[in-house]
Write a protein that holds these residues in place. Structure first.
Motif, PDB file in Angstrom:
ATOM      1  N   SER A   1       0.798  -1.439   0.056  1.00 42.73           N
ATOM      2  CA  SER A   1      -0.140  -0.009  -0.231  1.00 42.73           C
ATOM      3  C   SER A   1       0.823   1.236   0.056  1.00 42.73           C
ATOM      4  CB  SER A   1      -0.950  -0.052   1.219  1.00 42.73           C
ATOM      5  OG  SER A   1      -0.120  -0.171   2.552  1.00 42.73           O
ATOM      6  N   SER A   2       0.289   2.336  -0.320  1.00 40.41           N
ATOM      7  CA  SER A   2       0.876   3.657  -0.372  1.00 40.41           C
ATOM      8  C   SER A   2      -0.089   4.903  -0.214  1.00 40.41           C
ATOM      9  CB  SER A   2       1.610   3.848  -1.748  1.00 40.41           C
ATOM     10  OG  SER A   2       2.469   5.168  -1.775  1.00 40.41           O
ATOM     11  N   GLY A   3       0.186   5.900  -0.069  1.00 38.77           N
ATOM     12  CA  GLY A   3      -0.637   7.177   0.209  1.00 38.77           C
ATOM     13  C   GLY A   3       0.077   8.361   0.507  1.00 38.77           C
ATOM     14  N   THR A   4      -0.710   9.683   0.455  1.00 42.24           N
ATOM     15  CA  THR A   4      -0.372  10.756   0.794  1.00 42.24           C
ATOM     16  C   THR A   4      -1.145  11.294   1.780  1.00 42.24           C
ATOM     17  OG1 THR A   4      -1.407  11.750  -1.224  1.00 42.24           O
ATOM     18  CG2 THR A   4       0.984  11.121  -1.444  1.00 42.24           C
ATOM     19  N   PHE A   5      -0.877  12.362   2.608  1.00 42.33           N
ATOM     20  CA  PHE A   5      -1.863  13.232   3.512  1.00 42.33           C
ATOM     21  C   PHE A   5      -1.465  14.451   3.599  1.00 42.33           C
ATOM     22  CE2 PHE A   5      -3.488  14.425   7.526  1.00 42.33           C
ATOM     23  CZ  PHE A   5      -4.898  14.304   7.471  1.00 42.33           C
ATOM     24  N   ASN A   6      -2.159  15.488   3.452  1.00 42.34           N
ATOM     25  CA  ASN A   6      -1.845  17.051   3.568  1.00 42.34           C
ATOM     26  C   ASN A   6      -2.220  17.432   4.904  1.00 42.34           C
ATOM     27  OD1 ASN A   6      -2.204  19.849   3.682  1.00 42.34           O
ATOM     28  ND2 ASN A   6      -1.995  19.821   1.366  1.00 42.34           N
ATOM     29  N   THR A   7      -1.336  17.551   5.867  1.00 41.36           N
ATOM     30  CA  THR A   7      -1.583  17.887   7.134  1.00 41.36           C
ATOM     31  C   THR A   7      -2.473  19.263   7.453  1.00 41.36           C
ATOM     32  OG1 THR A   7       0.519  18.950   7.308  1.00 41.36           O
ATOM     33  CG2 THR A   7       0.505  16.736   8.144  1.00 41.36           C
ATOM     34  N   ASP A   8      -2.229  20.134   6.280  1.00 42.83           N
ATOM     35  CA  ASP A   8      -3.002  21.525   6.362  1.00 42.83           C
ATOM     36  C   ASP A   8      -4.459  21.320   6.096  1.00 42.83           C
ATOM     37  OD1 ASP A   8      -0.627  22.937   7.077  1.00 42.83           O
ATOM     38  OD2 ASP A   8       0.088  23.220   4.952  1.00 42.83           O
ATOM     39  N   THR A   9      -4.902  20.761   4.986  1.00 43.33           N
ATOM     40  CA  THR A   9      -5.992  20.373   4.553  1.00 43.33           C
ATOM     41  C   THR A   9      -6.782  19.241   5.334  1.00 43.33           C
ATOM     42  OG1 THR A   9      -5.467  18.957   2.704  1.00 43.33           O
ATOM     43  CG2 THR A   9      -5.641  21.112   2.356  1.00 43.33           C
ATOM     44  N   ARG A  10      -5.824  18.488   5.964  1.00 49.03           N
ATOM     45  CA  ARG A  10      -6.287  17.304   6.577  1.00 49.03           C
ATOM     46  C   ARG A  10      -6.849  16.283   5.698  1.00 49.03           C
ATOM     47  NH1 ARG A  10      -4.273  16.003  11.155  1.00 49.03           N
ATOM     48  NH2 ARG A  10      -6.072  14.999  11.969  1.00 49.03           N
ATOM     49  N   ARG A  11      -6.524  16.229   4.373  1.00 54.13           N
ATOM     50  CA  ARG A  11      -7.430  15.462   3.438  1.00 54.13           C
ATOM     51  C   ARG A  11      -6.036  14.537   2.919  1.00 54.13           C
ATOM     52  NH1 ARG A  11     -10.527  20.022   2.333  1.00 54.13           N
ATOM     53  NH2 ARG A  11     -12.763  19.659   2.426  1.00 54.13           N
ATOM     54  N   GLY A  12      -6.428  13.388   2.133  1.00 55.41           N
ATOM     55  CA  GLY A  12      -5.379  12.497   1.603  1.00 55.41           C
ATOM     56  C   GLY A  12      -6.113  11.380   0.878  1.00 55.41           C
ATOM     57  N   GLN A  13      -5.266  10.333   0.585  1.00 56.35           N
ATOM     58  CA  GLN A  13      -5.705   9.301  -0.082  1.00 56.35           C
ATOM     59  C   GLN A  13      -4.717   8.213  -0.211  1.00 56.35           C
ATOM     60  OE1 GLN A  13      -5.748  12.520  -2.419  1.00 56.35           O
ATOM     61  NE2 GLN A  13      -3.624  12.594  -2.120  1.00 56.35           N
ATOM     62  N   VAL A  14      -5.336   6.961  -0.020  1.00 63.43           N
ATOM     63  CA  VAL A  14      -4.166   5.837  -0.143  1.00 63.43           C
ATOM     64  C   VAL A  14      -4.697   4.859  -1.108  1.00 63.43           C
ATOM     65  CG1 VAL A  14      -3.925   5.967   2.350  1.00 63.43           C
ATOM     66  CG2 VAL A  14      -5.837   4.583   1.563  1.00 63.43           C
ATOM     67  N   ASN A  15      -3.599   3.977  -1.591  1.00 66.03           N
ATOM     68  CA  ASN A  15      -3.957   2.957  -2.481  1.00 66.03           C
ATOM     69  C   ASN A  15      -3.293   1.755  -1.959  1.00 66.03           C
ATOM     70  OD1 ASN A  15      -1.307   3.546  -3.222  1.00 66.03           O
ATOM     71  ND2 ASN A  15      -1.880   4.210  -5.335  1.00 66.03           N
ATOM     72  N   ALA A  16      -3.957   0.559  -2.451  1.00 65.57           N
ATOM     73  CA  ALA A  16      -3.207  -0.680  -2.319  1.00 65.57           C
ATOM     74  C   ALA A  16      -3.415  -1.520  -3.439  1.00 65.57           C
ATOM     75  CB  ALA A  16      -4.022  -1.597  -1.178  1.00 65.57           C
TER      76      ALA A  16
ATOM     77  N   ALA B   1      -8.679   4.729  -1.527  1.00 65.70           N
ATOM     78  CA  ALA B   1      -9.486   5.307  -0.588  1.00 65.70           C
ATOM     79  C   ALA B   1      -9.279   6.835  -0.608  1.00 65.70           C
ATOM     80  CB  ALA B   1      -9.347   4.664   0.601  1.00 65.70           C
ATOM     81  N   THR B   2     -10.190   7.500  -0.236  1.00 67.90           N
ATOM     82  CA  THR B   2      -9.993   9.069  -0.135  1.00 67.90           C
ATOM     83  C   THR B   2     -10.153   9.230   1.465  1.00 67.90           C
ATOM     84  OG1 THR B   2     -12.226   9.445  -0.544  1.00 67.90           O
ATOM     85  CG2 THR B   2     -10.697  10.024  -2.166  1.00 67.90           C
ATOM     86  N   ILE B   3      -9.357  10.253   1.903  1.00 66.44           N
ATOM     87  CA  ILE B   3      -9.416  10.357   3.411  1.00 66.44           C
ATOM     88  C   ILE B   3      -9.822  11.828   3.706  1.00 66.44           C
ATOM     89  CG2 ILE B   3      -8.038  10.681   5.625  1.00 66.44           C
ATOM     90  CD1 ILE B   3      -6.220   8.469   4.079  1.00 66.44           C
ATOM     91  N   ASP B   4     -10.871  12.142   4.421  1.00 68.79           N
ATOM     92  CA  ASP B   4     -10.972  13.430   4.789  1.00 68.79           C
ATOM     93  C   ASP B   4     -11.485  13.751   6.381  1.00 68.79           C
ATOM     94  OD1 ASP B   4     -12.278  16.167   5.105  1.00 68.79           O
ATOM     95  OD2 ASP B   4     -13.577  16.012   3.362  1.00 68.79           O
ATOM     96  N   LEU B   5     -10.414  14.406   7.122  1.00 68.40           N
ATOM     97  CA  LEU B   5     -10.583  14.647   8.245  1.00 68.40           C
ATOM     98  C   LEU B   5     -10.621  15.944   8.961  1.00 68.40           C
ATOM     99  CD1 LEU B   5      -7.545  12.107   9.517  1.00 68.40           C
ATOM    100  CD2 LEU B   5     -10.008  11.585   9.137  1.00 68.40           C
ATOM    101  N   SER B   6     -11.053  16.872   7.741  1.00 69.47           N
ATOM    102  CA  SER B   6     -11.287  18.285   7.896  1.00 69.47           C
ATOM    103  C   SER B   6     -12.339  18.584   8.615  1.00 69.47           C
ATOM    104  CB  SER B   6     -11.279  18.903   6.490  1.00 69.47           C
ATOM    105  OG  SER B   6     -12.333  18.384   5.879  1.00 69.47           O
TER     106      SER B   6
END
Length: 730
Positions: free
Chosen positions: A249-264, A301-306
């Protein structure tokens, strides 16, 4: 003398054969030009300030006797997260096809610890009481989704097969962690329908393994959104209709926007895991040998913790899809001697078993911003003139994998007439790469020989982009083709050969254009790398003559080669031997090459530890710090006593971008049977702080004197930390 703690006694004198020679070699050769002759690299800068690598007394993190394949991550807030396999009940047995032994069924566990210098007493994580209790992420070893004749005809009748797991893999992006694995527990037979549907899991009979019928595996995922503090329920990603393995798996996350994405990604073989021929160190029920129709599967997957309290969009996982096109509607069973059976023990009609001409295996996955990258090896076709494998490469918007067969081919980036395998890559953002800089480095083993034969490590770089057209050396514009006659005729420029003739190279004769046939006796493997801005380091284990290995006239050492990009062009340094083990009874095994992680924008806003805005200098990234850790192994032929036994683990570091390395220290206490020790250590995983001053590692440790099942040695997940003093600022 390097300092290390050893509760068992003075191992260093007993290890002087290996460790003493390493220290002597590193103080001299690595500070010089390492390995080149004639017109070598320019003399090194003055020796760095004195430094010392010290290590803690290792401790056992796993709670039972089957600790396996531990992984360690350092979360964005500094929390250490260790994930490993273990078995709580030794009575629940499964059959390990690769090891050819019945052993306890494992689950995946996680423990965490956050070092805290302000705590009273100080929390170092070097004491077991600092660590959390174990959390069972898989919770499957006491469950079963299929009954098979897994103990063979000698013990007839269908028996429930426990939900055993394979090794965990983990990826961290900011506070987000994703863990994937494959398991024999596949309860849901239709992932597209709500609820748990009847299993469709299949199994394969292995005549070579006493006729045992072993279930197919399916892929699973679990995630944490708070630095490993809590975890989601495990999610089943495939059904076991095909045999899954080699997940990542891998992914990126923006600590400013609190959004990101992962893949596997993972591979699925419709006719079951094939046994290898034992010709290479990676073969043998590892997923390297595949049947036609084996495809790479993908999810994201999309991630949204904003926005707090909106759990529905915290982690939105897409349905898995085939990324590749190796199954195109064909059915049939390629090998009648290995029948596929269903959950009732009956042979599956070959007209219901997927097949194909070629198969893909061992995928690696990454992500840069919103671009997904997947690379893997794929067979060329039937045995004969097309024997061997291609390396194929995909780069696409992470949520938009190819939807049609015509778009699923992937670019052939390897030499089409040679055998390429074990592809790896390193990535960085366009901002870190700089204008026209290295956004990706893709490297793999390649040669004219089939598996087990000599090969070299070759490299392409994505300069200023991630698409095949950005590759240097260049690949053909029509490289994405599933027509194998066309693929074999591609006019790809040869990739740069960085391992050929490593000890003999000069700046005038740098070997980059060599083919493996230039020196058909040498071999390189176990390639690793670090990419930081304009600098790329790639390391590999190298021996000068494969035929001399079993005679102990040659051995494997770990070499590093550096590429520097500046002023619109780049140059490779000469290779340097980092480990310098002169005792031919000992090989380097499972080397690790790693740099420092990104610093904290909150604690080190400017990136400089001496800046007044810096509140924590250890949170400032020092890109000049490079670590190398490695295991050691007896240098024996594979057919001698099961091959060379594991010995112990060592570590060293550089504070001047791998120009000089400090004397290594023994990281594990275990030293192995060559040094009269019943315990051995192997397969280390190590991470470091942004400043490079502290490192934290885990490894497998086996005790030959204790068995958890007949013929199965006790193994544990061992942890140890260390410090590198006299760190200089970037």
């Amino acid at each position: 003398m390097p300092h290390f703690h050893d509760p068992k006694g003075p191992w260093w004198p007993r290890l002087s054969i290996i460790a003493g020679s390493i220290v002597a070699s590193l103080i001299g050769a690595c500070g010089g030009g390492g390995g080149g002759v004639d017109a070598g690299p320019p003399p090194p800068s003055p020796a760095p300030a004195p430094a010392m690598i010290t290590t803690s007394t290792p401790l056992t993190l796993s709670d039972f006797g089957s600790g396996d394949k531990p992984k360690i991550q350092r979360a964005g807030d500094g929390t250490l997260v260790v994930i490993y396999g273990d078995a709580a009940d030794n009575s629940r047995l499964v059959y390990d096809v690769q090891a050819q032994v019945e052993r306890p069924a494992r689950d995946i566990y996680v423990k965490t610890c956050k070092p805290d210098a302000s705590a009273v007493p100080v929390k170092t994580c070097d004491d077991l009481v600092d660590w959390s209790a174990a959390t069972n992420l898989s919770q499957s070893s006491d469950k079963s989704s299929i009954a098979t004749e897994w103990q063979g005809p000698s013990s007839p009748g269908l028996k429930a097969y426990p939900g055993d797991i394979d090794k965990p893999t983990v990826k961290t992006s900011g506070p987000v962690m994703v863990v994937t694995w494959v398991s024999k527990y596949c309860p849901d037979g239709d992932l597209g329908t709500a609820g748990i549907q009847a299993p469709v899991q299949r199994a394969l009979r292995y005549p070579e393994r006493d006729g045992r019928v072993i279930p197919f595996a399916c892929a699973w995922m679990v995630h944490s959104l708070n630095n490993g503090g809590s975890w989601s329920a495990a999610v089943q990603l495939s059904t076991g209709l095909r045999d899954a393995i080699q997940d990542s798996s891998s992914g990126t996350f923006n600590t400013d926007t609190r959004r990101g994405q992962v893949n596997a990604s993972w591979q699925e073989d419709p006719q079951g895991l094939r046994l290898g021929g034992g010709d290479g160190p990676g073969d043998g029920a590892s997923g390297a040998d595949v049947n036609g129709g084996t495809d790479i599967w993908y999810t994201s997957a999309t991630i949204d913790l904003s926005v707090p309290s909106t759990p529905a969009d915290d982690f939105d996982l897409a349905a898995p899809v085939r990324l590749t096109d190796n199954w195109q509607g064909q059915y049939g069973l390629a090998d009648q001697s290995h029948p596929v059976v269903d959950g009732m023990g009956a042979s599956v009609d070959p007209a219901q078993i997927e097949t194909g001409v070629v198969g893909a295996s061992r995928p690696n996955i990454g992500m840069v911003s919103n671009t997904a990258i997947v690379a893997y090896e794929e067979t060329k076709g039937p045995e004969g003139p097309n024997a061997g494998k291609f390396v194929r490469y995909h780069a696409f918007p992470f949520a938009e994998p190819a939807a049609t067969a015509a778009d699923k081919a992937g670019c052939v980036i390897s030499h089409p007439l040679k055998n390429a395998r074990r592809v790896r890559f390193l990535t960085q953002s366009p901002a870190d790469a700089g204008t026209g800089g290295i956004q990706i480095a893709v490297f793999w083993k390649e040669g004219i020989f089939d598996k087990g034969g000599p090969s070299d490590i070759v490299v392409r770089r994505g300069m200023g982009g991630l698409q095949p057209g950005d590759m240097a050396p260049a690949v053909a514009p029509a490289c994405a083709t599933s027509d194998y006659a066309t693929a074999m005729g591609l006019n790809n420029a040869p990739a740069e050969n960085i391992s050929s003739r490593s000890p003999q190279l000069t700046m005038a004769d740098n070997g980059l254009g060599d083919g493996t046939e230039t020196n058909a006796s040498e071999n390189a493997l176990a390639h690793r790398g670090v990419l930081r801005g304009s600098d790329l380091w790639i390391g590999y284990s190298y021996t000068g003559d494969l035929a001399k290995l079993p005679l102990q006239l040659e051995n494997y050492n770990f070499w590093i080669r550096k590429y520097t990009f500046a002023g619109g062009s780049g140059t490779w340094d000469l290779p340097r031997n980092v480990t310098n083990i002169t005792d031919r009874r000992i090989n380097v095994r499972e080397p690790r090459l790693f740099g420092t992680p990104k610093g904290s924008a909150a604690s080190c806003p400017s990136g400089r530890p001496d800046d007044p805005t810096t509140t924590d200098p250890t949170a400032c990234q020092n890109t000049n710090v490079i670590y190398v850790a490695w295991g050691t192994q007896e240098n024996l032929a594979p057919d001698v006593s099961g091959g060379g036994a594991n010995l112990g683990i060592f570590i060293t570091a550089s504070i001047d971008a791998a120009r000089n390395f400090y004397p290594p220290v023994q990281y594990s206490v275990a030293a192995g049977r060559l040094f009269d020790d019943d315990e051995s250590a192997y397969e280390s995983q190590v991470v470091t702080r942004p400043d490079g001053g502290r490192f934290y590692g885990v490894w497998n440790q086996a005790d030959a004197t204790v068995q958890v099942a007949p013929g199965v040695a006790k193994t544990v997940a061992e942890y140890g930390s260390g410090s590198l003093t006299a760190i200089v600022s970037p």
